[in-house]
Motif scaffolding. Structure first.
Motif, PDB file in Angstrom:
ATOM      1  N   ILE A   1      -5.278  -8.632   4.285  1.00 35.90           N
ATOM      2  CA  ILE A   1      -5.440  -8.097   5.638  1.00 35.90           C
ATOM      3  C   ILE A   1      -4.474  -8.807   6.582  1.00 35.90           C
ATOM      4  CG2 ILE A   1      -7.067  -7.715   7.530  1.00 35.90           C
ATOM      5  CD1 ILE A   1      -9.302  -7.935   5.336  1.00 35.90           C
TER       6      ILE A   1
ATOM      7  N   SER B   1      -5.071  -8.130  -3.344  1.00 35.88           N
ATOM      8  CA  SER B   1      -6.073  -7.256  -2.720  1.00 35.88           C
ATOM      9  C   SER B   1      -7.431  -7.942  -2.570  1.00 35.88           C
ATOM     10  CB  SER B   1      -6.216  -5.958  -3.506  1.00 35.88           C
ATOM     11  OG  SER B   1      -6.535  -6.218  -4.847  1.00 35.88           O
TER      12      SER B   1
ATOM     13  N   TYR C   1       2.694  -5.210   4.803  1.00 40.17           N
ATOM     14  CA  TYR C   1       1.526  -4.689   5.513  1.00 40.17           C
ATOM     15  C   TYR C   1       1.836  -3.292   6.039  1.00 40.17           C
ATOM     16  CZ  TYR C   1      -0.337  -9.334   5.074  1.00 40.17           C
ATOM     17  OH  TYR C   1      -0.800 -10.514   4.554  1.00 40.17           O
TER      18      TYR C   1
ATOM     19  N   ARG D   1      -4.140  -8.996   9.803  1.00 36.75           N
ATOM     20  CA  ARG D   1      -4.663  -9.687  10.988  1.00 36.75           C
ATOM     21  C   ARG D   1      -5.579 -10.857  10.632  1.00 36.75           C
ATOM     22  NH1 ARG D   1      -7.858  -5.493  10.011  1.00 36.75           N
ATOM     23  NH2 ARG D   1     -10.090  -5.749  10.244  1.00 36.75           N
ATOM     24  N   HIS D   2      -5.898 -11.022   9.351  1.00 29.79           N
ATOM     25  CA  HIS D   2      -6.773 -12.115   8.922  1.00 29.79           C
ATOM     26  C   HIS D   2      -6.030 -13.437   9.069  1.00 29.79           C
ATOM     27  CE1 HIS D   2      -9.365 -14.574   6.360  1.00 29.79           C
ATOM     28  NE2 HIS D   2     -10.266 -13.642   6.531  1.00 29.79           N
TER      29      HIS D   2
ATOM     30  N   PRO E   1      -8.844 -12.117   1.297  1.00 36.84           N
ATOM     31  CA  PRO E   1      -8.744 -11.542   2.642  1.00 36.84           C
ATOM     32  C   PRO E   1      -7.536 -12.040   3.427  1.00 36.84           C
ATOM     33  CG  PRO E   1     -10.970 -12.312   2.228  1.00 36.84           C
ATOM     34  CD  PRO E   1     -10.119 -12.787   1.078  1.00 36.84           C
TER      35      PRO E   1
ATOM     36  N   ASP F   1      -2.099   0.415   8.547  1.00 38.51           N
ATOM     37  CA  ASP F   1      -3.534   0.098   8.602  1.00 38.51           C
ATOM     38  C   ASP F   1      -3.799  -1.404   8.521  1.00 38.51           C
ATOM     39  OD1 ASP F   1      -2.826  -0.344   5.959  1.00 38.51           O
ATOM     40  OD2 ASP F   1      -4.472   0.837   5.113  1.00 38.51           O
ATOM     41  N   GLY F   2      -2.716  -2.217   8.420  1.00 37.82           N
ATOM     42  CA  GLY F   2      -2.870  -3.664   8.350  1.00 37.82           C
ATOM     43  C   GLY F   2      -3.194  -4.193   6.967  1.00 37.82           C
ATOM     44  N   ARG F   3      -3.194  -3.324   5.959  1.00 34.11           N
ATOM     45  CA  ARG F   3      -3.493  -3.734   4.584  1.00 34.11           C
ATOM     46  C   ARG F   3      -2.197  -3.940   3.805  1.00 34.11           C
ATOM     47  NH1 ARG F   3      -8.801  -4.950   3.738  1.00 34.11           N
ATOM     48  NH2 ARG F   3      -8.395  -4.664   1.537  1.00 34.11           N
TER      49      ARG F   3
END
Length: 185
Positions: free
Chosen positions: A110, A103, A172, A112-113, A106, A175-177
């Motif tokens: 995430i 978490s 993922y 998309r990161h 990044p 929400d992408g998380r």
């Protein structure tokens, strides 16, 4: 160095005690501290692992994220292919520190990161044999023992864990998380 932001999840005390990055407020793992090429001290690069430091820590059975001695269990974090091959480019750490990285980092947290472009200074190096694509899930494997192998022709270390006692999958969400998956063993 600053303190971590208030919205950061629980961080193991040994990881929280590390120096923090002033811009992001994140703990700086010892494997992300690199000698300055000009010979003037060191600099932090979160995109690259200092192979000398990571290899030394692994050989000494110390956590790659906090630098403290690891106990009975150690954790490896990677994609499904790393778990299938039981071969990791990233060094081991405490299960609690590796869980926090899911978490805090990044790049992991995430979907998309993306990593910095390879042509950008400080963008890091993709290990030999890696494709650089981000997996759709990360697996946190917990084991007792591992081997550390330095590959001199590449200047790279590979970490070979014993069979995992536990594997925790993280995928993922919409929400992408990154979040825990239901297919954990």
């Amino acid at each position: 160095m600053t303190s971590p932001p208030a919205d950061v999840p629980d961080i193991p005390p040994s990881l929280a005690a590390r120096p923090h990055d002033a811009r992001r407020g994140l703990p700086i793992p010892p494997v992300n501290i690199h000698p300055d090429p000009t010979g003037g001290g060191s600099h932090v690069d979160f995109t690259t692992i200092n192979t000398i430091t990571s290899t030394r820590l692994a050989v000494e059975r110390r956590c790659s994220l906090c630098g403290e001695p690891m106990g009975y269990w150690v954790a490896f974090l990677g994609g499904p292919r790393a778990a299938e091959l039981m071969r990791y480019a990233d060094p081991p750490g405490h299960p609690e520190c590796m869980t926090a990285a899911l978490s805090l980092c990044p790049h992991l947290a995430i979907g998309r990161h993306r990593r910095a472009r390879a042509d950008r200074p400080g963008a890091g190096i993709i290990p030999p044999g890696s494709h650089g694509d981000k997996p759709d899930r990360y697996l946190l494997g917990i084991t007792r023992t591992y081997q550390t192998r330095f590959i001199p022709e590449h200047g790279f270390t590979v970490y070979l864990p014993a069979p995992f006692k536990t594997v925790r999958a993280h995928v993922y969400g919409p929400d992408g998380r990154l979040r825990p998956a239901t297919d954990t063993r």
